[in-house]
Design an enzyme around this catalytic site. Structure first.
Site, PDB file in Angstrom:
ATOM      1  N   ASP A 103      -9.666  -4.927  38.682  1.00 47.50           N
ATOM      2  CA  ASP A 103      -9.253  -5.735  37.533  1.00 47.50           C
ATOM      3  C   ASP A 103      -9.648  -7.193  37.752  1.00 47.50           C
ATOM      4  O   ASP A 103      -9.834  -7.630  38.892  1.00 47.50           O
ATOM      5  CB  ASP A 103      -7.728  -5.669  37.357  1.00 47.50           C
ATOM      6  CG  ASP A 103      -7.250  -4.254  37.069  1.00 47.50           C
ATOM      7  OD1 ASP A 103      -8.047  -3.453  36.566  1.00 47.50           O
ATOM      8  OD2 ASP A 103      -6.074  -3.980  37.377  1.00 47.50           O
TER       9      ASP A 103
HETATM   10  N1  URA Z   1      -5.441  -0.480  40.648  1.00 48.20           N
HETATM   11  C1  URA Z   1      -5.177  -1.443  39.749  1.00 48.20           C
HETATM   12  O1  URA Z   1      -4.157  -1.402  39.061  1.00 48.20           O
HETATM   13  N2  URA Z   1      -6.039  -2.466  39.638  1.00 48.20           N
HETATM   14  C2  URA Z   1      -7.154  -2.574  40.384  1.00 48.20           C
HETATM   15  O2  URA Z   1      -7.900  -3.554  40.235  1.00 48.20           O
HETATM   16  C3  URA Z   1      -7.423  -1.577  41.322  1.00 48.20           C
HETATM   17  C4  URA Z   1      -6.555  -0.538  41.445  1.00 48.20           C
END
Ligand code: URA
Length: 233
Positions: A103
């Protein structure tokens, strides 16, 4: 790969220069003229020349990037800075892409490669490449949360594969989590399903390779051959 792409990469041509030369009968594959720029060639096995110059595929690139918050795991984005925009020119090349996404606000280890088959193995849940994260939460990780993770948290898009989780000593609101899938917002949604909010998330390892502590946020370096072999076993 496509003949025109190999010619571009090997001879540093633009796509249009490469297509023009190929259509003009200047390319040969295993000694035979090929005029179709989209013809498929295997750079490891086929002998490809353009105007008599040998076109050899470059060795694939495998980079470890320490992703900062605020950049997106994409090759292009109209508004946001991407992980590729952090790289120096020497490592930018066609086909280079992140193997899996973090993310925008997640930090840590992003693997970038132009080896599509390798990237597929890293991403595919069936290959079981474990990804390790450090999650800071708004509450303590109870035994009930740990058990739910180990059994497989059920999300609205189906049950997760069993995950590994352990509380970090001396920090009861921080957990180390290992998952082998990469679903959208997966860890945040797994904790949310157990009533916890993720305050920060960092990926600390991919397969058997830890994020290099010497790599400052925003920096990248090539993986060693030995590290590459510890990503996918
Ligand atoms: N899980 C998440 O919620 N976000 C990420 O960036 C990676 C794994």
């Amino acid at each position: 790969m496509r003949l025109d792409r190999l010619a571009c990469e090997a001879l540093l041509l633009t796509r249009s220069q490469s297509r023009k030369l190929i259509a003009g009968g200047k390319a040969a594959v295993n000694g035979k003229i090929v005029r179709d720029p989209a013809a498929r060639v295997d750079p490891q096995r086929d002998t490809v020349t353009v105007e008599g110059k040998a076109c050899r595929a470059r060795a694939p690139l495998y980079l470890m990037l320490h992703k900062p918050a605020g950049v997106v795991c994409a090759t292009k984005d109209p508004k946001e800075a991407t992980v590729l925009s952090l790289l120096p020119d020497q490592w930018r090349r066609p086909g280079l892409a992140p193997a899996g996404r973090l993310d925008k606000d997640t930090t840590g280890f992003v693997l970038l490669t132009d080896d599509g088959a390798f990237a597929h193995k890293v991403i595919s849940p069936r290959k079981s490449v474990w990804k390790t994260y450090l999650a800071e939460l708004d509450g303590p990780v109870t035994e009930a949360v740990a058990q739910a993770f180990r059994r497989g948290v059920v999300l609205n898009d189906g049950p997760c594969l069993p995950a590994e989780i352990r509380a970090v000593e001396g920090a009861e609101q921080t957990a180390e989590v290992r998952i082998r899938e990469g679903r959208y917002h997966q860890i945040k949604r797994m904790f949310a399903a157990c009533g916890l909010h993720v305050i920060s998330l960092k990926r600390t390892a991919v397969g058997g390779v830890q994020l290099d502590p010497a790599l400052a946020s925003g920096q990248a370096r090539p993986l060693t051959e030995e590290e590459k072999n510890r990503i996918v076993l």
